[in-house]
Write an enzyme that holds these catalytic residues in place. Structure first.
Site, PDB file in Angstrom:
ATOM      1  N   ARG A 234       0.849  -1.191   0.000  1.00  9.35           N
ATOM      2  CA  ARG A 234       0.000   0.000   0.000  1.00  9.35           C
ATOM      3  C   ARG A 234       0.883   1.239   0.000  1.00  9.35           C
ATOM      4  O   ARG A 234       1.975   1.224   0.545  1.00  9.35           O
ATOM      5  CB  ARG A 234      -0.840   0.056   1.280  1.00  9.35           C
ATOM      6  CG  ARG A 234      -1.732  -1.125   1.445  1.00  9.35           C
ATOM      7  CD  ARG A 234      -2.377  -1.056   2.814  1.00  9.35           C
ATOM      8  NE  ARG A 234      -2.589  -2.399   3.316  1.00  9.35           N
ATOM      9  CZ  ARG A 234      -2.975  -2.669   4.557  1.00  9.35           C
ATOM     10  NH1 ARG A 234      -3.179  -1.690   5.418  1.00  9.35           N
ATOM     11  NH2 ARG A 234      -3.148  -3.912   4.927  1.00  9.35           N
TER      12      ARG A 234
ATOM     13  N   ASP B 198       0.380   5.425   1.084  1.00  9.59           N
ATOM     14  CA  ASP B 198      -0.559   6.333   1.747  1.00  9.59           C
ATOM     15  C   ASP B 198      -0.997   7.470   0.836  1.00  9.59           C
ATOM     16  O   ASP B 198      -0.383   7.725  -0.193  1.00  9.59           O
ATOM     17  CB  ASP B 198       0.116   6.951   2.981  1.00  9.59           C
ATOM     18  CG  ASP B 198       0.118   5.980   4.138  1.00  9.59           C
ATOM     19  OD1 ASP B 198      -0.729   5.066   4.155  1.00  9.59           O
ATOM     20  OD2 ASP B 198       0.981   6.137   5.029  1.00  9.59           O
TER      21      ASP B 198
ATOM     22  N   ARG C 282       9.195   7.179   6.029  1.00 10.68           N
ATOM     23  CA  ARG C 282       8.906   8.569   6.408  1.00 10.68           C
ATOM     24  C   ARG C 282       9.452   8.905   7.803  1.00 10.68           C
ATOM     25  O   ARG C 282       9.868  10.050   8.054  1.00 10.68           O
ATOM     26  CB  ARG C 282       7.397   8.833   6.329  1.00 10.68           C
ATOM     27  CG  ARG C 282       6.915   8.863   4.863  1.00 10.68           C
ATOM     28  CD  ARG C 282       5.414   8.836   4.746  1.00 10.68           C
ATOM     29  NE  ARG C 282       4.776   9.892   5.524  1.00 10.68           N
ATOM     30  CZ  ARG C 282       3.465   9.985   5.727  1.00 10.68           C
ATOM     31  NH1 ARG C 282       2.643   9.062   5.203  1.00 10.68           N
ATOM     32  NH2 ARG C 282       2.963  10.959   6.436  1.00 10.68           N
TER      33      ARG C 282
END
Lengths: 244, 244
Positions: free
Chosen positions: B50, B52, B197
């Site tokens: 996935r 974001d 991140r």
């Protein structure tokens, strides 16, 4: 009273170009509104040159006369507070009263990006000209040299333009490739309407094989827009720098 | 029946991430809708991972089983016809029936772009993390090496994640500067939720001087999200490649 010079970066994707006009969203208008909000004065800014809808600015220049007491270098912060995020003043300073961003410009530098790959890039869609055809880079690179020097560029001006003197000097032109991206840079004393985009469209037509590099000489001589190549789209074009 | 592998590029700016979910605009859903339009089959695609909201894909991978007679390499054209311009299938091919884009992934490569300048860039606003503070590049570069190797990355996982095994191997990490842009690349066997991140946010905190490079050792040991730096925003992150 002082004269403030602004250097401006913008993403032209969502604007109808630089110049203020009724019923259209323009970069000039956004900056003038932001200045009105920042200093409470309704002023008109003078841009170094117009850019069309979709064309980007990296180093556009504008100036304006104001009575504001804000120091020249602080204007950028005051104005940026009221600008949308796709426009920013990247430099501001006080200049001589006589400075005029358009009349005093000695030269302009443009950059044009071409994305050459089998599939169009979603990430670069608004920032490059997508060309799916195989391009002969060597021929394009050879052709770009024919533009350097002082020439009558009438054939490289959008038809319908009302300019009498179509002679311009190109000081420098370069073509480089980085993976799938071709970067064209051109620096000259001035550019006719759509001139960079017609030069790039002609280079692409040379890369495809429709026109040969040596033809540039005859195209320039013809002074006829129809003899040059197509007009490349706005999204690949960047006004990089205005030189004074 | 055949198994089709897609390589996908997308601009994540206008999406609520990769994964299909009710009442949200997602990349997975757009691709499934486009496949339905292209081949008339309602299928579910399996994504390699996935991403974001706001995160970009340069080499995301997905696969799906189909009865369509379209040759594997032609699927990209058939699907692209129905995709919005911020998503594109850049490669398609038929693979072994057993291929699973998530389970079979041996590694992933991410890129993260930081824009470090006095004023935020309008052109790069959706494609870089804007950091206005002066960054000590040498310290950031020293720090990145502490992530290489096999470590427990629990401190670099979003709190609230429900993963038991938080050990991951980082094979490679690099940090480079090009004018005002810092490019961080990281390649590993897998990444926890928000791991890249949080690593980038920690590197920026090191660049600012809030954390020292050597602290990474203790942050890893702590297994505590609170000891690591901030979570860098999504817009600078690109899923570059999934390796099989």
């Amino acid at each position: 009273m002082k004269n403030i010079k602004l250097t401006i970066e913008y993403d032209g994707t969502n604007y109808s170009g630089w110049q203020r006009q009724p019923n259209a969203n323009t970069i000039q208008e956004e900056i003038e509104k932001a200045i009105a909000n920042a200093i409470g004065e309704k002023i008109t800014i003078i841009g170094a040159g117009r850019t069309d809808s979709g064309v980007h600015g990296k180093g556009q220049v504008a100036n304006f006369i104001t009575d504001s007491s804000i120091p020249g270098t602080k204007f950028k912060y005051a104005i940026n507070r009221y600008l949308p995020e796709d426009i920013a003043i990247i430099e501001s300073k006080e200049v001589e009263k006589s400075f005029h961003s358009r009349y005093d410009a000695l030269g302009k530098k443009y950059k044009y990006l071409i994305y050459n790959a089998p599939i169009k890039s979603p990430l670069l869609r608004n920032y490059t000209y997508y060309v799916p055809y195989k391009l002969d880079f060597e021929k394009m690179n050879e052709a770009k040299d024919y533009f350097i020097g002082k020439h009558d560029f009438a054939a490289f001006m959008a038809s319908g333009s009302n300019i009498e003197d179509t002679v311009r000097s190109i000081y420098y032109a370069s073509l480089n490739t980085y993976n799938n991206i071709i970067v064209f840079e051109i620096y000259g004393d001035g550019f006719l309407y759509n001139m960079v985009r017609i030069i790039v469209g002609t280079l692409v037509d040379i890369g495809i094989g429709k026109i040969s590099p040596h033809d540039i000489i005859n195209i320039l001589k013809s002074r006829d827009r129809k003899s040059a190549g197509h007009t490349a789209p706005p999204e690949g074009l960047y006004l990089e720098k205005v030189c004074y």
